[in-house]
Design an enzyme around this catalytic site. Sequence first.
Site, PDB file in Angstrom:
ATOM      1  N   TYR A 155       0.823  -1.224   0.000  1.00  0.00           N
ATOM      2  CA  TYR A 155       0.000   0.000   0.000  1.00  0.00           C
ATOM      3  C   TYR A 155       0.853   1.268   0.000  1.00  0.00           C
ATOM      4  O   TYR A 155       0.677   2.154  -0.850  1.00  0.00           O
ATOM      5  CB  TYR A 155      -0.954  -0.019   1.201  1.00  0.00           C
ATOM      6  CG  TYR A 155      -1.965  -1.128   1.077  1.00  0.00           C
ATOM      7  CD1 TYR A 155      -3.131  -0.944   0.350  1.00  0.00           C
ATOM      8  CD2 TYR A 155      -1.736  -2.386   1.639  1.00  0.00           C
ATOM      9  CE1 TYR A 155      -4.050  -1.968   0.198  1.00  0.00           C
ATOM     10  CE2 TYR A 155      -2.645  -3.416   1.486  1.00  0.00           C
ATOM     11  CZ  TYR A 155      -3.798  -3.205   0.763  1.00  0.00           C
ATOM     12  OH  TYR A 155      -4.694  -4.230   0.610  1.00  0.00           O
ATOM     13  N   GLY A 156       1.759   1.380   0.981  1.00  0.00           N
ATOM     14  CA  GLY A 156       2.562   2.595   1.074  1.00  0.00           C
ATOM     15  C   GLY A 156       3.391   2.811  -0.179  1.00  0.00           C
ATOM     16  O   GLY A 156       3.454   3.927  -0.720  1.00  0.00           O
ATOM     17  N   GLY A 174       0.645  -6.961   0.806  1.00  0.00           N
ATOM     18  CA  GLY A 174      -0.426  -7.575   1.578  1.00  0.00           C
ATOM     19  C   GLY A 174      -1.755  -7.614   0.857  1.00  0.00           C
ATOM     20  O   GLY A 174      -2.623  -8.427   1.191  1.00  0.00           O
ATOM     21  N   ASN A 178      -4.759 -10.515   1.623  1.00  0.00           N
ATOM     22  CA  ASN A 178      -5.630 -10.118   2.733  1.00  0.00           C
ATOM     23  C   ASN A 178      -7.117 -10.271   2.385  1.00  0.00           C
ATOM     24  O   ASN A 178      -7.487 -10.596   1.262  1.00  0.00           O
ATOM     25  CB  ASN A 178      -5.284  -8.713   3.241  1.00  0.00           C
ATOM     26  CG  ASN A 178      -5.568  -7.616   2.240  1.00  0.00           C
ATOM     27  OD1 ASN A 178      -6.479  -7.717   1.436  1.00  0.00           O
ATOM     28  ND2 ASN A 178      -4.778  -6.555   2.308  1.00  0.00           N
ATOM     29  N   GLU A 213     -14.018  -9.193  13.809  1.00  0.00           N
ATOM     30  CA  GLU A 213     -14.538  -9.566  12.492  1.00  0.00           C
ATOM     31  C   GLU A 213     -15.254 -10.891  12.615  1.00  0.00           C
ATOM     32  O   GLU A 213     -14.718 -11.837  13.203  1.00  0.00           O
ATOM     33  CB  GLU A 213     -13.402  -9.831  11.503  1.00  0.00           C
ATOM     34  CG  GLU A 213     -12.633  -8.673  11.055  1.00  0.00           C
ATOM     35  CD  GLU A 213     -11.441  -9.139  10.213  1.00  0.00           C
ATOM     36  OE1 GLU A 213     -11.381 -10.330   9.824  1.00  0.00           O
ATOM     37  OE2 GLU A 213     -10.565  -8.315   9.983  1.00  0.00           O
ATOM     38  N   HIS A 229      -1.523  -8.141  11.186  1.00  0.00           N
ATOM     39  CA  HIS A 229      -1.504  -6.673  11.119  1.00  0.00           C
ATOM     40  C   HIS A 229      -0.282  -6.072  11.804  1.00  0.00           C
ATOM     41  O   HIS A 229      -0.421  -5.320  12.769  1.00  0.00           O
ATOM     42  CB  HIS A 229      -2.758  -6.103  11.793  1.00  0.00           C
ATOM     43  CG  HIS A 229      -4.058  -6.510  11.175  1.00  0.00           C
ATOM     44  ND1 HIS A 229      -5.276  -6.320  11.786  1.00  0.00           N
ATOM     45  CD2 HIS A 229      -4.336  -7.088   9.983  1.00  0.00           C
ATOM     46  CE1 HIS A 229      -6.256  -6.770  11.013  1.00  0.00           C
ATOM     47  NE2 HIS A 229      -5.710  -7.255   9.907  1.00  0.00           N
ATOM     48  N   GLY A 240       3.270   0.752   6.801  1.00  0.00           N
ATOM     49  CA  GLY A 240       2.727   0.462   8.127  1.00  0.00           C
ATOM     50  C   GLY A 240       3.723   0.655   9.260  1.00  0.00           C
ATOM     51  O   GLY A 240       3.320   0.706  10.425  1.00  0.00           O
ATOM     52  N   ASN A 266      -9.012  -2.827  11.005  1.00  0.00           N
ATOM     53  CA  ASN A 266      -8.060  -3.362  10.030  1.00  0.00           C
ATOM     54  C   ASN A 266      -7.252  -2.205   9.446  1.00  0.00           C
ATOM     55  O   ASN A 266      -7.812  -1.143   9.170  1.00  0.00           O
ATOM     56  CB  ASN A 266      -8.805  -4.105   8.931  1.00  0.00           C
ATOM     57  CG  ASN A 266      -9.897  -4.992   9.496  1.00  0.00           C
ATOM     58  OD1 ASN A 266     -10.814  -4.498  10.134  1.00  0.00           O
ATOM     59  ND2 ASN A 266      -9.798  -6.269   9.286  1.00  0.00           N
ATOM     60  N   PHE A 291      -5.246  -1.363   6.495  1.00  0.00           N
ATOM     61  CA  PHE A 291      -4.670  -0.878   5.239  1.00  0.00           C
ATOM     62  C   PHE A 291      -5.252   0.426   4.716  1.00  0.00           C
ATOM     63  O   PHE A 291      -4.573   1.159   3.993  1.00  0.00           O
ATOM     64  CB  PHE A 291      -4.591  -1.960   4.160  1.00  0.00           C
ATOM     65  CG  PHE A 291      -5.852  -2.369   3.463  1.00  0.00           C
ATOM     66  CD1 PHE A 291      -6.576  -1.490   2.687  1.00  0.00           C
ATOM     67  CD2 PHE A 291      -6.281  -3.692   3.526  1.00  0.00           C
ATOM     68  CE1 PHE A 291      -7.722  -1.894   2.013  1.00  0.00           C
ATOM     69  CE2 PHE A 291      -7.418  -4.107   2.858  1.00  0.00           C
ATOM     70  CZ  PHE A 291      -8.147  -3.195   2.103  1.00  0.00           C
TER      71      PHE A 291
END
Length: 539
Positions: free
Chosen positions: A57-58, A151, A155, A395, A480, A508, A518, A520
């Site tokens: 993501y980053g 991820g 995920n 969850e 996580h 992260g 969660n 992300f």
Amino acid sequence: MGDKSRSYKGFGDVSRRTFIVGTSSILGAAIAGGRAAAAPPLTPGARVPALVIGTGYGGSVAALRLAQAGVDVQMVEMGMAWDTPGPDGKIFANTTTPDQRSFWLRTRTKQPLSNFLGFPIDKDIPRYTGILDAEEFGGIIVYQGRGVGGGSLVNGGMAVTPKRENFGAVLPTVNADEMYNTYYPRANAGLGVATIDPAWFDTTDCYQYARVGRKHAQRSGFPFVFVPDVYDWDYMKKEAAGTVPKSALAGEILYGNNYGKKSLQKTYLAQIKATGRVTITPLHKVTSVAPASGGGYTVTMDQLSTAGDTIATKTVTADKVFFAAGSVGTSKLLVKLKATGALPNLSNEVGKGWGDNGNVMCGRANHLWDATGALQASIPCGGIDNWAAGGAFAEVAPLPTGIETYASFYLSITKNPNRAEFTWNGAAGKVDLNWQTAWKQPSIDMAKSIFDKINAKEGTIYRTDLFGVYKIWGDHLTYHPLGGAVLGKATDNYGRLHGYPGLYAIDGSLIPGNTSVNPFVTITALAERNIEKIIATDL
Ligand code: FAE
């Protein structure tokens, strides 16, 4: 599409020939065919304006926004490209039938749920640069995605924005107005986040397990909330109708999703590809970053075979380097580089403030009248919110075994206060993490604030057969990992690493151990915020 003529052993070695540079070629091999020659190819010894370590993501946010600002970007990824089908015609393996594609350099699977009905379910597989890494530290196994997309490949796609009132504890130094007005909406749009159609939820067989979860939560007085996801919900409806190939309804999740999930490959990475400015180099693992004579940083990387062996070592010089190797990957690199003298002026905060987002798992055994369904969508869509009162957000998770189990299964995110530290172990030549298994006890207590009450109300008991023999709590793992280069401590308030202009953390690792939900969406939104500032002021 991927070149299906390649051998199975090599799939992913040589990637789609448009924007990902083939890994069996040298870095910098010309990008053959496909659309416009993308970024100038990376040549060993070359100087590049920006290099991003990792494609999660980053890293994807950083690369996209840099490219849109006119900067050529090199992304380096230790895992495979995941764009070429195996002999079964699928890119990704199914959760119920793991094979070599499933795990990162292991000869035996290490499934998060290790047992079923008390029997161990792990099995031998060939060692391969597979998609899910079960990275073992002293007191915890940290599961992470490996490959282009990080991820997002493995995920559940649960895409949750923390409640505004909890944000101050998540990122205390960040302006919440800016996040909730600008960067969370930008992240949600970029990721393609959406919520299940409640009317369909109420009727479809594949969410019977979640409806049972809702009923039990509500009967005990807990709010059940729908949780947004990046899964294409219309596609899932078609899966249920039998008109398209199945992925969520075929139990795909942990080892990749072949159709309906909008991983980063379908969102940010697709946009990155369209810029024509970004080269992605899979199966290359960054091992060092150090100041270069003449400015910038020398980045050293090992090219890996699919057996995990180093087949070449390469260096390039980058003006700016973005650490986006994930909380664990970025922390390990920074701690090693500080301790071994490559980047001695990094802050003493590097490696600190690591948390597990309070992850703990458990199952409950239902009565026979509360069947949870043989068909279970592998994508969770709801949770039980007891954060304010009990410190837990659970969850309602699937257990997609293909048979009726009468089990309810949950992954709880809890307000666990414990934080661990990464340190360099010179004798072993590796980075250790000092997390203790006993540090999960607060998480168990917080999860019990929900499930003890539900069990008492329903007259049910915990399952003891999912994590071993007579073991209730999945307290040995996290999905996580967060922290290790905490914003405002190891970095300034925008991820600039102290001591070295032009080095940034943007994943992260910036988040101090917990996001209350969660993580992300928060990782993505924070990266959007930080890269906007960095582009405006540092380039
Ligand atoms: P990440 O996505 O991990 O990307 C880092 C990338 O860097 C990876 O591709 C690495 O292979 C690569 N890398 C590492 N070291 C190096 C190196 N030295 N050289 C080159 N490349 C390197 O980082 N989160 C949610 O919000 N919702 C969910 O439903 C959810 N479910 C999950 C289920 C599972 C099974 C797992 C494992 C995680 C789940 N997560 C979920 C967590 C989420 O995927 C994770 O927080 C993010 O992926 C972290 O994003 P980063 O950008 O920090």
